[in-house]
Scaffold this motif. Structure first.
Motif, short mmCIF file in Angstrom:
data_model
loop_
_atom_site.label_atom_id
_atom_site.label_comp_id
_atom_site.label_asym_id
_atom_site.label_seq_id
_atom_site.Cartn_x
_atom_site.Cartn_y
_atom_site.Cartn_z
N GLN A 268 0.39 1.92 -0.32
CA GLN A 268 0.84 0.74 -1.04
C GLN A 268 1.02 -0.44 -0.10
O GLN A 268 0.75 -1.58 -0.47
N VAL A 269 1.45 -0.17 1.14
CA VAL A 269 1.56 -1.26 2.11
C VAL A 269 0.17 -1.82 2.42
O VAL A 269 -0.02 -3.04 2.51
N VAL B 176 -3.77 3.09 -4.23
CA VAL B 176 -2.51 3.39 -4.91
C VAL B 176 -2.52 4.81 -5.46
O VAL B 176 -1.54 5.56 -5.32
N VAL C 168 -2.32 -1.89 0.39
CA VAL C 168 -2.74 -2.70 -0.75
C VAL C 168 -2.09 -4.07 -0.68
O VAL C 168 -2.74 -5.09 -0.94
N PHE C 169 -0.84 -4.11 -0.27
CA PHE C 169 -0.15 -5.40 -0.13
C PHE C 169 -0.91 -6.30 0.85
O PHE C 169 -1.14 -7.48 0.60
N ILE C 170 -1.33 -5.71 1.98
CA ILE C 170 -2.02 -6.50 3.00
C ILE C 170 -3.40 -6.92 2.50
O ILE C 170 -3.84 -8.06 2.73
N MET D 288 -4.13 -7.57 -0.53
CA MET D 288 -3.91 -8.69 -1.45
C MET D 288 -3.78 -10.00 -0.69
O MET D 288 -4.37 -11.01 -1.08
N LEU E 263 9.76 -0.08 4.20
CA LEU E 263 8.60 0.26 5.02
C LEU E 263 7.97 -0.99 5.62
O LEU E 263 7.59 -1.03 6.79
N LEU E 264 7.89 -2.07 4.80
CA LEU E 264 7.25 -3.30 5.25
C LEU E 264 8.02 -3.92 6.41
O LEU E 264 7.42 -4.52 7.30
N GLU F 69 8.32 -0.16 9.71
CA GLU F 69 7.14 0.43 10.35
C GLU F 69 5.99 -0.56 10.42
O GLU F 69 5.22 -0.59 11.38
N PHE F 70 5.85 -1.40 9.36
CA PHE F 70 4.71 -2.29 9.28
C PHE F 70 5.12 -3.73 9.52
O PHE F 70 4.53 -4.65 8.95
N PHE G 233 9.75 6.57 -5.58
CA PHE G 233 8.44 6.24 -5.03
C PHE G 233 7.95 4.92 -5.61
O PHE G 233 7.92 4.74 -6.81
N GLY G 234 7.54 4.01 -4.73
CA GLY G 234 6.94 2.77 -5.20
C GLY G 234 7.92 1.73 -5.65
O GLY G 234 7.54 0.62 -5.98
N SER H 216 11.91 0.95 -1.45
CA SER H 216 11.25 1.78 -0.43
C SER H 216 10.08 1.04 0.20
O SER H 216 9.87 1.12 1.42
N VAL H 217 9.33 0.29 -0.63
CA VAL H 217 8.20 -0.45 -0.06
C VAL H 217 8.72 -1.52 0.90
O VAL H 217 8.18 -1.70 2.00
N LEU I 128 3.99 6.24 1.07
CA LEU I 128 3.94 4.85 0.63
C LEU I 128 3.00 3.99 1.46
O LEU I 128 2.82 2.81 1.15
N PHE J 27 6.24 -2.60 -7.46
CA PHE J 27 6.15 -3.76 -6.58
C PHE J 27 4.72 -4.30 -6.56
O PHE J 27 4.49 -5.51 -6.70
N LEU J 28 3.76 -3.38 -6.43
CA LEU J 28 2.37 -3.81 -6.38
C LEU J 28 1.91 -4.38 -7.72
O LEU J 28 1.11 -5.32 -7.75
N ALA K 295 3.86 2.18 -9.15
CA ALA K 295 3.93 1.22 -8.06
C ALA K 295 4.37 -0.12 -8.62
O ALA K 295 3.55 -1.03 -8.80
#
Lengths: 100, 173
Positions: free
Chosen positions: A59-60, A47, A62-64, A66, B133-134, B137-138, B124-125, B129-130, A56, B51-52, B49
């Motif tokens: 942070q993705v 982070v 970190v989500f994974i 977790m 991205l999730l 892209e991911f 940011f964070g 935005s997270v 970002l 969300f995290l 951050a």
């Protein structure tokens, strides 16, 4: 803003404490907790560096991590339960069945 | 202001992690672990951050620590005593020495780098935005995570499920 290296030093400290826990303690549950702590330390690094780089992606990750940690805890604690059921101990020094 | 928050939360996180490995009682270890997780979640908030931070509170503090406590209670206190290895002090000191060596390496790796001031992007964070991205892209890793969680759930049930009395191997007539 706090410099990124402060966060990295903090997470290195937490990670090292986790390493000591894994190396010194002999209770499977405490070792497991130490591993979780080490994962958390790495998450903090991710982070902090995500903020440093203004991206970002960290942070993705970190989500994974977790989600993986949650899966790991579920399986690992099931294994500990099973060991206790068969051997009646959580001391990892007594679990030497595979020792040659 | 941010520095003060960082110092408070970081100190408490260190206290929590030291408590995990130093306390004699496993329940206390689990509660110190909770403190460590909460403080790291607050540090995520300081880092922007959100969300995290919320996921940290829900997943780690909410689910994982409770799972640990559940297992400790299920096992019972007689088999979760303290096993700081007797007569193996040398091993313990060696472990600590190795860990300190490891920390020196990490600190050196961090220290030789000079970081520019952090460049936070606007928004940011934030969850928006997270999430974006999730789900763009991911997306594939995100979906794979759900499969992983399903497999872990099935595995945990298969491991911990106790069939009692044991089913007989012979087919019933």
């Amino acid at each position: 803003m706090v410099p990124t290296s402060y966060y990295l030093i903090l997470s290195a400290l937490v990670f090292t404490i986790g390493v000591i826990g894994v190396l010194v303690r002999r209770n499977a549950l405490v070792i497991f907790m130490s591993v979780e702590m080490m994962m958390n330390a790495v998450n903090l690094t991710l982070v902090a560096l995500a903020r440093q780089l203004g991206s970002l992606d960290g942070q993705v990750f970190v989500f994974i991590v977790m989600a993986v940690a949650a899966a790991e805890v579920a399986i690992g604690l099931a294994i500990v339960m099973e060991i206790v059921r068969h051997r009646d101990t959580t001391n990892v020094d007594e679990l030497d069945l595979l020792k040659w | 202001m941010e520095l003060v928050l960082f110092l408070i939360f970081g100190f408490l996180a260190l206290v929590g992690s030291l408590g995990v490995i130093l306390s004699r009682n496993v329940v206390h270890s689990a509660l110190f672990l909770l403190l460590n997780f909460l403080m790291l979640g607050l540090l995520y908030l300081v880092l922007g951050a959100q969300f995290l931070a919320v996921s940290q509170f829900i997943v780690y503090a909410g689910a994982i620590v409770v799972l640990f406590l559940f297992v400790i209670m299920l096992i019972g206190s007689e088999s979760v005593g303290d096993f700081v290895s007797k007569g193996r002090r040398v091993a313990a000191y060696l472990g600590m020495f190795l860990a300190l060596f490891f920390f020196a390496g990490l600190a050196y790796a961090v220290g030789v780098r000079v970081f520019l001031p952090p460049q936070g992007a606007p928004g940011f964070g934030a969850i928006e935005s997270v999430g974006k991205l999730l789900f763009t892209e991911f997306l594939v890793p995100f979906e794979l995570v759900s499969i992983l969680l399903l497999v872990a759930m099935v595995g945990a049930i298969a491991l911990a499920h106790q069939v009692w009395p044991a089913p007989s191997r012979e087919p019933k007539e």
